[in-house]
Design a protein around this motif. Sequence first.
Motif, PDB file in Angstrom:
ATOM      1  N   ALA A 190      52.212  47.880  32.876  1.00 49.79           N
ATOM      2  CA  ALA A 190      52.009  46.432  33.003  1.00 49.79           C
ATOM      3  C   ALA A 190      51.199  46.097  34.253  1.00 49.79           C
ATOM      4  O   ALA A 190      50.316  45.236  34.232  1.00 49.79           O
ATOM      5  CB  ALA A 190      53.361  45.717  33.045  1.00 49.79           C
ATOM      6  N   ALA A 191      51.484  46.778  35.380  1.00 45.66           N
ATOM      7  CA  ALA A 191      50.733  46.523  36.608  1.00 45.66           C
ATOM      8  C   ALA A 191      49.261  46.876  36.442  1.00 45.66           C
ATOM      9  O   ALA A 191      48.371  46.141  36.886  1.00 45.66           O
ATOM     10  CB  ALA A 191      51.345  47.319  37.765  1.00 45.66           C
ATOM     11  N   ALA A 192      49.001  48.022  35.793  1.00 47.50           N
ATOM     12  CA  ALA A 192      47.614  48.408  35.557  1.00 47.50           C
ATOM     13  C   ALA A 192      46.911  47.393  34.653  1.00 47.50           C
ATOM     14  O   ALA A 192      45.761  47.012  34.893  1.00 47.50           O
ATOM     15  CB  ALA A 192      47.554  49.806  34.940  1.00 47.50           C
ATOM     16  N   GLY A 193      47.603  46.929  33.629  1.00 46.57           N
ATOM     17  CA  GLY A 193      47.006  45.938  32.739  1.00 46.57           C
ATOM     18  C   GLY A 193      46.714  44.632  33.434  1.00 46.57           C
ATOM     19  O   GLY A 193      45.642  44.033  33.252  1.00 46.57           O
ATOM     20  N   MET A 194      47.655  44.178  34.277  1.00 49.89           N
ATOM     21  CA  MET A 194      47.417  42.932  35.006  1.00 49.89           C
ATOM     22  C   MET A 194      46.283  43.082  36.009  1.00 49.89           C
ATOM     23  O   MET A 194      45.507  42.148  36.219  1.00 49.89           O
ATOM     24  CB  MET A 194      48.703  42.491  35.704  1.00 49.89           C
ATOM     25  CG  MET A 194      49.765  41.942  34.747  1.00 49.89           C
ATOM     26  SD  MET A 194      51.146  41.154  35.618  1.00 49.89           S
ATOM     27  CE  MET A 194      51.864  42.575  36.441  1.00 49.89           C
ATOM     28  N   LEU A 195      46.189  44.260  36.658  1.00 53.11           N
ATOM     29  CA  LEU A 195      45.100  44.477  37.606  1.00 53.11           C
ATOM     30  C   LEU A 195      43.742  44.439  36.912  1.00 53.11           C
ATOM     31  O   LEU A 195      42.789  43.814  37.394  1.00 53.11           O
ATOM     32  CB  LEU A 195      45.297  45.817  38.310  1.00 53.11           C
ATOM     33  CG  LEU A 195      44.231  46.192  39.346  1.00 53.11           C
ATOM     34  CD1 LEU A 195      44.171  45.143  40.451  1.00 53.11           C
ATOM     35  CD2 LEU A 195      44.490  47.570  39.923  1.00 53.11           C
ATOM     36  N   VAL A 196      43.650  45.093  35.755  1.00 44.25           N
ATOM     37  CA  VAL A 196      42.395  45.072  35.003  1.00 44.25           C
ATOM     38  C   VAL A 196      42.068  43.647  34.565  1.00 44.25           C
ATOM     39  O   VAL A 196      40.916  43.186  34.654  1.00 44.25           O
ATOM     40  CB  VAL A 196      42.485  46.024  33.795  1.00 44.25           C
ATOM     41  CG1 VAL A 196      41.261  45.863  32.903  1.00 44.25           C
ATOM     42  CG2 VAL A 196      42.598  47.471  34.266  1.00 44.25           C
ATOM     43  N   THR A 197      43.093  42.924  34.090  1.00 42.07           N
ATOM     44  CA  THR A 197      42.874  41.532  33.672  1.00 42.07           C
ATOM     45  C   THR A 197      42.420  40.677  34.847  1.00 42.07           C
ATOM     46  O   THR A 197      41.534  39.823  34.704  1.00 42.07           O
ATOM     47  CB  THR A 197      44.174  40.961  33.073  1.00 42.07           C
ATOM     48  OG1 THR A 197      44.606  41.794  31.996  1.00 42.07           O
ATOM     49  CG2 THR A 197      43.948  39.548  32.563  1.00 42.07           C
ATOM     50  N   LEU A 198      43.025  40.909  36.025  1.00 37.22           N
ATOM     51  CA  LEU A 198      42.635  40.140  37.201  1.00 37.22           C
ATOM     52  C   LEU A 198      41.186  40.422  37.591  1.00 37.22           C
ATOM     53  O   LEU A 198      40.423  39.496  37.912  1.00 37.22           O
ATOM     54  CB  LEU A 198      43.573  40.478  38.358  1.00 37.22           C
ATOM     55  CG  LEU A 198      43.304  39.761  39.686  1.00 37.22           C
ATOM     56  CD1 LEU A 198      43.439  38.256  39.518  1.00 37.22           C
ATOM     57  CD2 LEU A 198      44.251  40.263  40.764  1.00 37.22           C
ATOM     58  N   LEU A 199      40.790  41.677  37.569  1.00 39.28           N
ATOM     59  CA  LEU A 199      39.408  42.016  37.923  1.00 39.28           C
ATOM     60  C   LEU A 199      38.423  41.398  36.935  1.00 39.28           C
ATOM     61  O   LEU A 199      37.383  40.856  37.328  1.00 39.28           O
ATOM     62  CB  LEU A 199      39.246  43.536  37.963  1.00 39.28           C
ATOM     63  CG  LEU A 199      40.017  44.255  39.082  1.00 39.28           C
ATOM     64  CD1 LEU A 199      39.834  45.758  38.974  1.00 39.28           C
ATOM     65  CD2 LEU A 199      39.572  43.772  40.449  1.00 39.28           C
ATOM     66  N   LEU A 200      38.742  41.472  35.655  1.00 38.47           N
ATOM     67  CA  LEU A 200      37.879  40.836  34.651  1.00 38.47           C
ATOM     68  C   LEU A 200      37.832  39.324  34.848  1.00 38.47           C
ATOM     69  O   LEU A 200      36.772  38.698  34.717  1.00 38.47           O
ATOM     70  CB  LEU A 200      38.366  41.179  33.246  1.00 38.47           C
ATOM     71  CG  LEU A 200      38.194  42.633  32.801  1.00 38.47           C
ATOM     72  CD1 LEU A 200      38.823  42.847  31.435  1.00 38.47           C
ATOM     73  CD2 LEU A 200      36.719  43.016  32.773  1.00 38.47           C
ATOM     74  N   GLY A 201      38.998  38.728  35.181  1.00 40.40           N
ATOM     75  CA  GLY A 201      39.022  37.281  35.413  1.00 40.40           C
ATOM     76  C   GLY A 201      38.187  36.879  36.606  1.00 40.40           C
ATOM     77  O   GLY A 201      37.476  35.878  36.573  1.00 40.40           O
ATOM     78  N   VAL A 202      38.266  37.672  37.698  1.00 37.62           N
ATOM     79  CA  VAL A 202      37.453  37.376  38.877  1.00 37.62           C
ATOM     80  C   VAL A 202      35.965  37.449  38.549  1.00 37.62           C
ATOM     81  O   VAL A 202      35.171  36.594  38.949  1.00 37.62           O
ATOM     82  CB  VAL A 202      37.808  38.347  40.018  1.00 37.62           C
ATOM     83  CG1 VAL A 202      36.827  38.205  41.169  1.00 37.62           C
ATOM     84  CG2 VAL A 202      39.227  38.099  40.508  1.00 37.62           C
ATOM     85  N   PHE A 203      35.591  38.484  37.782  1.00 39.50           N
ATOM     86  CA  PHE A 203      34.185  38.631  37.400  1.00 39.50           C
ATOM     87  C   PHE A 203      33.728  37.437  36.565  1.00 39.50           C
ATOM     88  O   PHE A 203      32.648  36.858  36.793  1.00 39.50           O
ATOM     89  CB  PHE A 203      34.006  39.935  36.618  1.00 39.50           C
ATOM     90  CG  PHE A 203      32.620  40.122  36.058  1.00 39.50           C
ATOM     91  CD1 PHE A 203      31.561  40.475  36.872  1.00 39.50           C
ATOM     92  CD2 PHE A 203      32.382  39.923  34.701  1.00 39.50           C
ATOM     93  CE1 PHE A 203      30.290  40.632  36.355  1.00 39.50           C
ATOM     94  CE2 PHE A 203      31.114  40.088  34.177  1.00 39.50           C
ATOM     95  CZ  PHE A 203      30.071  40.438  35.010  1.00 39.50           C
ATOM     96  N   VAL A 204      34.544  37.042  35.592  1.00 41.88           N
ATOM     97  CA  VAL A 204      34.183  35.908  34.728  1.00 41.88           C
ATOM     98  C   VAL A 204      34.136  34.616  35.531  1.00 41.88           C
ATOM     99  O   VAL A 204      33.218  33.790  35.378  1.00 41.88           O
ATOM    100  CB  VAL A 204      35.189  35.802  33.557  1.00 41.88           C
ATOM    101  CG1 VAL A 204      34.939  34.529  32.759  1.00 41.88           C
ATOM    102  CG2 VAL A 204      35.069  37.015  32.644  1.00 41.88           C
ATOM    103  N   PHE A 205      35.126  34.413  36.420  1.00 42.30           N
ATOM    104  CA  PHE A 205      35.148  33.195  37.229  1.00 42.30           C
ATOM    105  C   PHE A 205      33.912  33.089  38.110  1.00 42.30           C
ATOM    106  O   PHE A 205      33.329  32.011  38.266  1.00 42.30           O
ATOM    107  CB  PHE A 205      36.403  33.172  38.100  1.00 42.30           C
ATOM    108  CG  PHE A 205      37.661  32.845  37.334  1.00 42.30           C
ATOM    109  CD1 PHE A 205      37.592  32.240  36.096  1.00 42.30           C
ATOM    110  CD2 PHE A 205      38.904  33.159  37.857  1.00 42.30           C
ATOM    111  CE1 PHE A 205      38.732  31.945  35.381  1.00 42.30           C
ATOM    112  CE2 PHE A 205      40.050  32.865  37.159  1.00 42.30           C
ATOM    113  CZ  PHE A 205      39.968  32.257  35.920  1.00 42.30           C
TER     114      PHE A 205
END
Length: 502
Positions: A190-205
């Motif tokens: 779950a931590a790895a998934g949230m980290l990947v999601t956060l990085l993708l979100g930062v890139f998109v933002f």
Amino acid sequence: MLSRRSFTTRLTLALALLLLAYGALVGLLGRHVAAEHEQEALQRLSHGLARHIVEHWPEITLTDPDQADRAARAALLSMLMVVNPGIQVYVLDADGRVQAYIGDPGMVRQEQVDLQAVRNFLAGAALPLRGTDPMGSGIPRIFSAAMFPPRAADARPPGYLYVVLDGQAREQVAGQLSLRRVWQGAGLVAAAGMLVTLLLGVFVFRRLTQPLHRLAGRLRDYSLRTLNTGDAAGRRAPAGEQERSTGDEVSAIGAAFDAMTQRIEAQTAREQQQASDHREMMAGVAHDLRTPLTALHGHLEALAGRGLAESGQRERVLAAALAQSDKVRRLSQQLFELAALQSTDQVLHRERFRLDELVTDAVQKFDLGDGPPPVTLHGAPPGPLEFEGDLHLIERALSNLIDNAMRHAAGAAPVRVSLRREGGLAEVLVEDAGPGLSAELLSRLEQGASLRDPPLRRTSGGIGGLGLAIAQRVAALHGGSLRPLPSVLGGTRLCLALPLTN
């Protein structure tokens, strides 16, 4: 502090908090669902355990101490506990009270079992079903139950076999395994998934907010540049204005919009005031021109009508006509010069000349008669004063100051003109013994306010102070000023201050 971060950073922090909250919620729900699923699976798997024991070991159903083979029942219960130490086997009477338990009887802390859960289990209710824990933990336990076969002589069932499937021993082992393996692995995933999601979100933002960031930067730069240089009214950037404009992109755009709105409203108000002042000035100019033109026209009609027989009368009418014509000429010339000076941002014709010589020439220009001179030089000469500026404009300013003093102090003491040096300034003083300046004109000069906007109104009508307005504008174009000083003659004493060159 959070409001000063960029909009992208705030979105990133918000996304991180949402992901953490979502991960915690999913973890709690997942653990609850997994526990429910595990208990349902275990209860379904062991659903017929109690019934199987009752059917194959009938000696366990004997609750009468006289009929029961205590040794055989104890051996059976011991065998069951050895085969599966996670279960707890109880013999209940018809009222749900514990009659027998393999192990230390002192461990049974709650002898009464809720029979409603047992009856629901026997009726085939949906699983998982939880019942009483005779160990007294207070935690409902999944179980398997079977009713002892009824006997013909008994009106009530002889009792129940009650098997707790998830006892404390099994709970401890399952908890250790879950913490050590399942939940640790799930947490890492779950931590790895949230980290990947956060990085993708930062890139998109960042990609989505990049145009907004550029727009905010342009608006911020424009706002700061406008405020720091001052607007047309001379307003400077107030303290803290730059701090308020350096927040996140949305705040910067909002601050820039508010500042732009204020500037537009201020500009609109100034334009309306200027339009009103312009109409007032045009009315004053029309008044000032109408009076001498009307008189001039009357004098010319008198001359053209040949009604003046004597030459003396014709000369007086002609002199009056010339005087009125001179008023029109002087007023039109002042208006033209003032309009030209108002539209000039800098002195166009700079040259180096002697200011002391220019002051002397300006005084001598007014000495045209045989009588006492109307203008005199006063005070000790300061010596040569080199000045760099527009000679024509400086001469025009001096002439206006002297001419005003002569006209307003006609018949009084001569107008006194003096020149002195005060530090890096050359000060030309023009003093008369007239009635003095009006309160409004004096107030504007003391405050350094413009004599042109809004125009001065005379009590008799028309506009006034044009000569002084020209002198004030000439001084401002050269970096100087025009201000009043106390007069020993009781009239007006004006100081034209001009910065000297090194």
